[in-house]
Motif scaffolding. Sequence first.
Motif, mmCIF file in Angstrom:
data_model
loop_
_atom_site.group_PDB
_atom_site.id
_atom_site.type_symbol
_atom_site.label_atom_id
_atom_site.label_comp_id
_atom_site.label_asym_id
_atom_site.label_seq_id
_atom_site.Cartn_x
_atom_site.Cartn_y
_atom_site.Cartn_z
ATOM 1 N N UNK A 346 17.351 42.527 -40.417
ATOM 2 C CA UNK A 346 18.050 41.291 -40.790
ATOM 3 C C UNK A 346 18.337 41.226 -42.287
ATOM 4 N N UNK A 347 17.356 41.622 -43.114
ATOM 5 C CA UNK A 347 17.549 41.549 -44.564
ATOM 6 C C UNK A 347 18.629 42.522 -45.030
ATOM 7 N N UNK A 348 18.651 43.721 -44.449
ATOM 8 C CA UNK A 348 19.599 44.740 -44.910
ATOM 9 C C UNK A 348 20.870 44.761 -44.057
ATOM 10 N N UNK A 349 20.937 43.863 -43.047
ATOM 11 C CA UNK A 349 22.080 43.786 -42.137
ATOM 12 C C UNK A 349 22.357 45.118 -41.446
ATOM 13 N N UNK A 350 21.342 45.553 -40.701
ATOM 14 C CA UNK A 350 21.414 46.839 -39.997
ATOM 15 C C UNK A 350 21.590 46.618 -38.502
ATOM 16 N N UNK A 351 22.261 47.543 -37.821
ATOM 17 C CA UNK A 351 22.297 47.506 -36.358
ATOM 18 C C UNK A 351 20.933 47.882 -35.785
ATOM 19 N N UNK A 352 20.304 48.887 -36.382
ATOM 20 C CA UNK A 352 18.977 49.311 -35.920
ATOM 21 C C UNK A 352 18.012 49.324 -37.101
ATOM 22 N N UNK A 353 16.870 48.671 -36.923
ATOM 23 C CA UNK A 353 15.804 48.728 -37.925
ATOM 24 C C UNK A 353 14.588 49.408 -37.309
ATOM 25 N N UNK A 354 14.053 50.386 -38.027
ATOM 26 C CA UNK A 354 12.873 51.117 -37.535
ATOM 27 C C UNK A 354 11.727 50.830 -38.496
ATOM 28 N N UNK A 355 10.576 50.435 -37.949
ATOM 29 C CA UNK A 355 9.429 50.198 -38.824
ATOM 30 C C UNK A 355 8.315 51.178 -38.481
ATOM 31 N N UNK A 356 7.529 51.535 -39.495
ATOM 32 C CA UNK A 356 6.403 52.446 -39.300
ATOM 33 C C UNK A 356 5.215 51.866 -40.057
ATOM 34 N N UNK A 357 4.166 51.519 -39.320
ATOM 35 C CA UNK A 357 2.956 51.040 -39.989
ATOM 36 C C UNK A 357 1.755 51.691 -39.329
ATOM 37 N N UNK A 358 0.909 52.313 -40.120
ATOM 38 C CA UNK A 358 -0.217 53.049 -39.563
ATOM 39 C C UNK A 358 -1.178 53.470 -40.644
ATOM 40 N N UNK A 359 -2.094 54.343 -40.274
ATOM 41 C CA UNK A 359 -3.129 54.784 -41.216
ATOM 42 C C UNK A 359 -3.058 56.290 -41.394
ATOM 43 N N UNK A 360 -2.650 56.724 -42.600
ATOM 44 C CA UNK A 360 -2.564 58.153 -42.889
ATOM 45 C C UNK A 360 -3.872 58.678 -43.472
ATOM 46 N N UNK A 361 -4.789 57.783 -43.804
ATOM 47 C CA UNK A 361 -6.104 58.185 -44.294
ATOM 48 C C UNK A 361 -6.061 58.789 -45.696
ATOM 49 N N UNK A 362 -7.120 59.429 -46.157
ATOM 50 C CA UNK A 362 -8.335 59.658 -45.389
ATOM 51 C C UNK A 362 -9.201 58.408 -45.199
ATOM 52 N N UNK A 363 -9.096 57.406 -46.076
ATOM 53 C CA UNK A 363 -9.927 56.214 -45.920
ATOM 54 C C UNK A 363 -9.241 55.154 -45.080
ATOM 55 N N UNK A 364 -9.928 54.048 -44.837
ATOM 56 C CA UNK A 364 -9.306 52.871 -44.235
ATOM 57 C C UNK A 364 -9.387 52.780 -42.730
ATOM 58 N N UNK A 365 -9.897 53.835 -42.064
ATOM 59 C CA UNK A 365 -9.963 53.791 -40.604
ATOM 60 C C UNK A 365 -11.153 52.978 -40.108
ATOM 61 N N UNK A 366 -11.067 52.532 -38.855
ATOM 62 C CA UNK A 366 -12.190 51.850 -38.211
ATOM 63 C C UNK A 366 -12.217 52.323 -36.768
ATOM 64 N N UNK A 367 -13.225 51.911 -36.002
ATOM 65 C CA UNK A 367 -13.272 52.381 -34.611
ATOM 66 C C UNK A 367 -12.115 51.790 -33.815
ATOM 67 N N UNK A 368 -11.693 50.582 -34.172
ATOM 68 C CA UNK A 368 -10.561 49.973 -33.467
ATOM 69 C C UNK A 368 -9.236 50.587 -33.892
ATOM 70 N N UNK A 369 -9.102 50.860 -35.188
ATOM 71 C CA UNK A 369 -7.863 51.417 -35.728
ATOM 72 C C UNK A 369 -8.216 52.659 -36.540
ATOM 73 N N UNK A 370 -8.413 53.794 -35.837
ATOM 74 C CA UNK A 370 -8.815 54.998 -36.573
ATOM 75 C C UNK A 370 -7.643 55.588 -37.369
ATOM 76 N N UNK A 371 -7.973 56.407 -38.373
ATOM 77 C CA UNK A 371 -6.947 57.164 -39.098
ATOM 78 C C UNK A 371 -6.129 57.947 -38.072
ATOM 79 N N UNK A 372 -4.807 57.952 -38.226
ATOM 80 C CA UNK A 372 -3.940 58.618 -37.263
ATOM 81 C C UNK A 372 -3.219 57.643 -36.348
ATOM 82 N N UNK A 373 -3.667 56.382 -36.375
ATOM 83 C CA UNK A 373 -3.000 55.334 -35.585
ATOM 84 C C UNK A 373 -1.666 54.970 -36.223
ATOM 85 N N UNK A 374 -0.645 54.801 -35.413
ATOM 86 C CA UNK A 374 0.635 54.326 -35.956
ATOM 87 C C UNK A 374 1.329 53.440 -34.929
#
Lengths: 418, 418
Positions: A346-374
């Motif tokens: 919506x902000x960039x007025x695109x037909x398709x918007x793709x989002x990527x949010x995840x954990x590339x690590x090495x820190x920040x992982x948890x048992x619910x959201x381990x490193x490698x989750x996207x």
Amino acid sequence: MRIGLLIIGNEILQGKISDSNTTLLARYLIAHNRELSSTMVVGDEIKSIHQGLNVLFSSCDVVITSGGLGPTQDDVTKEALASWFKSNISYSQEAFEVASKNYQRFNRPVPSQDHPYCYLPQGFIALENSTGFAPGLFMQSEGKYLLSGPGVPREFKSLLEDHFASLILSQLPKSEELIELYTVRTKRIPEEKIFKVVDPTLWEKLAAFGSVSSLPHIMGVDIGVTLKAQSSREMENKKSQLKKIFLHSPLAGHIWHFGVTSLEELIVRVANEKKITYGFAESCTGGLCSHRITSVSGCSQTFLGSVVSYAESVKSSILGVSEQTLAKFSAVSEQAASEMAQGVAQKLKLDIGISITGLAGPGGGSSLTPVGTVYIGVWARGKSSVYHYHFPGEREQLKQRFSQGALYLLLEELQREN
Amino acid sequence: MRIGLLIIGNEILQGKISDSNTTLLARYLIAHNRELSSTMVVGDEIKSIHQGLNVLFSSCDVVITSGGLGPTQDDVTKEALASWFKSNISYSQEAFEVASKNYQRFNRPVPSQDHPYCYLPQGFIALENSTGFAPGLFMQSEGKYLLSGPGVPREFKSLLEDHFASLILSQLPKSEELIELYTVRTKRIPEEKIFKVVDPTLWEKLAAFGSVSSLPHIMGVDIGVTLKAQSSREMENKKSQLKKIFLHSPLAGHIWHFGVTSLEELIVRVANEKKITYGFAESCTGGLCSHRITSVSGCSQTFLGSVVSYAESVKSSILGVSEQTLAKFSAVSEQAASEMAQGVAQKLKLDIGISITGLAGPGGGSSLTPVGTVYIGVWARGKSSVYHYHFPGEREQLKQRFSQGALYLLLEELQREN
């Protein structure tokens, strides 16, 4: 007719840089219906260079060297060639003129006549370098050919393109065969599963056409068949038979391309043809998706831009992800991915918007959201879909896998739209 | 004690992928005070593999192979090793157990006993693979050592880390020397100028300490000296003498780092230490600056995000570049760069905003603004400075040079701030 490559450089054997000249030469040769037989990497010592020349000339008619032609004292290729060919290095007016042209091309004053570039082993000729200063070298003796180029890949490539065909190919017996690598690119299936589970007879069927190779990449496997033919008609015929085999294979659903086009090139081509605009909201990929797309010339027709929303503040202020979503579900969540994809579209007025949010690590992982989750969100035609994956690997590999996952989904969305 | 690497794979000689295992092995060996003598690349045929083994074992005590251990029919390394060592391939209970462990590690059912992974040349032992399925191989005979790993770099690397020290290093005569590569990184000066113009005596001074190398990169040259010493005290002494030579050289102003830290790692370190936030407005670099920074773990402390403003609409709507600026000066201009840097800093609430706008080509150039032109804006402490460069090269090289230019300026700004 065998062709070998001798790479000269301590910097490669010490791990400072990786060789890419093998790839450049291999691709150049295949495009000219020739194959590279072997590459050898040796250090910047005359003895090692001699050993490399002995090994390669024992089985090859053509040896190409890269590296060691520069002006510094670790550049000893010329000395090594001179002693191996039992020649002497001396001043060459021709080399001086070639070097002068190389300098003039960059509007630089010509080198003095005592510059190393003006000296050559007797019996060699100096070659113009259209992308750098150091002249290349060529010599031909008793049916053996030697071409020496600089190690810098850009210069090595232009030396091949400028001189290989006229100096060497034109003198060799004409290749009787056409050679082509037939490549089929698959996604989301591991190598072993393809040939052991999905289609156990595939390899043998393909091998009837030529040597088969299977090359696993990040999240995809390329299957290659080296085709040889006496005529382009025979070549086309083989290719169409091969294509039928693949289309009738249970593997068909995993094939995303017949050919060597990269994923990003295919995306740019399809988006431009269909005039569909797109862009990314990149968190854990940190700009990699956008970088891959913008490496393709012509992408600006439909790729409008992206937001690299690394900090939560950027996700909320620029993309409009709600504070509630971030607080309740966190930034690595289906909800955040959905709002990010919608926000960037919506902000960039695109037909398709793709989002990527995840954990590339090495820190920040948890048992619910381990490193490698996207979570990858796809916003198109008024609604978001979110895909959830978990990949193995370290930080840089994970960024690559995350971006590959996002680009697969983008291609599928582009191919779906009318 | 000489160590050689034999890389087995048609995919490399056909130009489908570049070798990176040489770099992995070289770095691993240097970290253990050993050096890589030579690398040879051969195709997936038994005859070529034998030739490679002949060449490398003729001068090396240790040969490491990579590639050709997988489950597909082009994987012939085991057959080639068996015939070269005059051994036979047979079922091995030990190999079955190793392969089973490899599968269990990924929560996959164990392979059947007729799986190729359960078969080995007699006299070889199977090695666990902590990052993939195919077991590695080891054999030792008459003072010669052979270690075979998979070609996939991640797996090759873990094979080295898991097995090389215990199986090979522990059995070799202890290295009498410490080896260290002393590296100095310079910016904005071509290789030839360093040693011919700026400091003509530098090379000889350095060569008194060890073998010198000079490695040109995109917009920078790394100077390396291979130091050898009998004790860590002697090593430290040599390093401090070398550092003095550099600091007293006229080259000193071009040195941005003593050591092997990458530019992006150094930026992340300095920004985090000083708690200065930053981000990019990327046009022609298309996300590359952000991608480079986010490859460094820990960057999220101060790198907040970026806007990839490829289309003019994004430059104006998100970054607030005025329509007038775009109409009067175009998007590739000092004015646009200045407004982009300010825009991204203000929108994303950054201490430093860096903008990059230019032409990566191949199309779009004019005589006034040729391909290779770039404007880099630096917004900090309430004002913008814009730097204008023109670089040679093709699209991908230009993106790299543009990003390198932007990161040099960012580092300088970070080092300037208090």
